[in-house]
Design a protein around this motif. Structure first.
Motif, mmCIF file in Angstrom:
data_model
loop_
_atom_site.group_PDB
_atom_site.id
_atom_site.type_symbol
_atom_site.label_atom_id
_atom_site.label_comp_id
_atom_site.label_asym_id
_atom_site.label_seq_id
_atom_site.Cartn_x
_atom_site.Cartn_y
_atom_site.Cartn_z
ATOM 1 N N VAL A 15 37.349 3.042 16.680
ATOM 2 C CA VAL A 15 37.434 4.501 16.697
ATOM 3 C C VAL A 15 36.048 5.127 16.702
ATOM 4 C CG1 VAL A 15 37.539 4.806 14.197
ATOM 5 C CG2 VAL A 15 38.614 6.477 15.668
ATOM 6 N N ILE A 19 33.136 8.764 18.458
ATOM 7 C CA ILE A 19 32.385 9.685 17.608
ATOM 8 C C ILE A 19 30.932 9.667 18.064
ATOM 9 C CG2 ILE A 19 31.656 10.163 15.244
ATOM 10 C CD1 ILE A 19 34.175 8.774 14.290
ATOM 11 N N ILE A 41 34.011 16.121 10.698
ATOM 12 C CA ILE A 41 34.685 14.938 11.255
ATOM 13 C C ILE A 41 36.178 14.997 10.957
ATOM 14 C CG2 ILE A 41 34.933 12.433 11.046
ATOM 15 C CD1 ILE A 41 31.891 12.326 10.578
ATOM 16 N N CYS A 42 36.525 15.280 9.706
ATOM 17 C CA CYS A 42 37.939 15.333 9.314
ATOM 18 C C CYS A 42 38.684 16.434 10.069
ATOM 19 C CB CYS A 42 38.059 15.549 7.813
ATOM 20 S SG CYS A 42 37.524 14.143 6.843
ATOM 21 N N LYS A 44 38.024 17.622 12.985
ATOM 22 C CA LYS A 44 38.158 17.249 14.390
ATOM 23 C C LYS A 44 39.348 16.320 14.609
ATOM 24 C CE LYS A 44 35.766 15.228 18.287
ATOM 25 N NZ LYS A 44 34.508 14.797 18.855
ATOM 26 N N TYR A 45 39.544 15.361 13.721
ATOM 27 C CA TYR A 45 40.577 14.348 13.931
ATOM 28 C C TYR A 45 41.885 14.614 13.209
ATOM 29 C CZ TYR A 45 36.979 11.860 16.317
ATOM 30 O OH TYR A 45 36.014 11.531 17.208
ATOM 31 N N PHE A 46 41.870 15.465 12.166
ATOM 32 C CA PHE A 46 43.085 15.680 11.378
ATOM 33 C C PHE A 46 43.481 17.144 11.244
ATOM 34 C CE2 PHE A 46 41.159 11.693 9.941
ATOM 35 C CZ PHE A 46 42.199 10.819 10.243
ATOM 36 N N THR A 60 47.922 13.753 7.568
ATOM 37 C CA THR A 60 47.771 12.588 8.423
ATOM 38 C C THR A 60 49.116 12.317 9.101
ATOM 39 O OG1 THR A 60 48.297 11.137 6.553
ATOM 40 C CG2 THR A 60 45.963 11.533 7.007
ATOM 41 N N LEU A 89 40.365 6.877 9.802
ATOM 42 C CA LEU A 89 40.013 6.856 11.227
ATOM 43 C C LEU A 89 40.390 5.523 11.863
ATOM 44 C CD1 LEU A 89 36.567 8.672 11.151
ATOM 45 C CD2 LEU A 89 38.687 9.536 12.162
ATOM 46 N N LEU A 92 44.102 5.583 12.343
ATOM 47 C CA LEU A 92 44.408 6.472 13.462
ATOM 48 C C LEU A 92 44.189 5.744 14.789
ATOM 49 C CD1 LEU A 92 45.221 9.434 14.060
ATOM 50 C CD2 LEU A 92 42.796 9.942 14.213
ATOM 51 N N GLU A 93 43.113 4.975 14.885
ATOM 52 C CA GLU A 93 42.822 4.197 16.082
ATOM 53 C C GLU A 93 43.884 3.120 16.311
ATOM 54 O OE1 GLU A 93 40.821 2.962 19.534
ATOM 55 O OE2 GLU A 93 40.732 4.806 18.389
ATOM 56 N N LYS A 96 46.903 4.687 17.722
ATOM 57 C CA LYS A 96 46.674 5.060 19.111
ATOM 58 C C LYS A 96 46.855 3.848 20.034
ATOM 59 C CE LYS A 96 42.826 5.641 21.475
ATOM 60 N NZ LYS A 96 41.450 5.905 21.725
#
Length: 99
Positions: A15, A19, A41-42, A44-46, A60, A89, A92-93, A96
């Motif tokens: 992941v 970034i 960062i958080c 952006k992704y959550f 999440t 993260l 999350l990856e 995905k």
């Protein structure tokens, strides 16, 4: 962002590859991470956090751990919370990749 601490290299195929290089440095060294950088960062992704007192709580796409609940320690993020974000993260990856 080298502040005299040894840098841990991060795999490019994880992941972290999505970034920016600056953010990679931040996540590679959980000590001395500015809270605003971790919050960025958080977010952006959550998505946007729910704020309860000094806690910024992110939703999440899974139930349970790793949960994302960060708070300031002065102007810095708490190192154990930076590690929680790293784990989230990674998860999350993984999700995905399963899709």
């Amino acid at each position: 962002m080298c502040l005299g601490f040894p840098q841990k290299s991060l795999p490019d195929d994880s992941v972290y590859a999505i970034i920016s290089p600056i953010k990679k440095d931040i996540l590679a060294n959980p000590v001395n991470v500015a809270f605003k950088d971790l919050l960025e960062i958080c977010s952006k992704y959550f998505g946007e956090p729910r704020i309860k007192g000094s806690h910024h709580i992110f939703k999440t796409p899974w139930q349970g751990d790793p949960r994302i609940n960060i708070q300031k320690d002065g102007k810095m993020a708490k190192p154990y919370q930076v590690r929680m974000v790293q784990k989230a993260l990674e998860k999350l990856e993984e999700q995905k990749d399963e899709v």
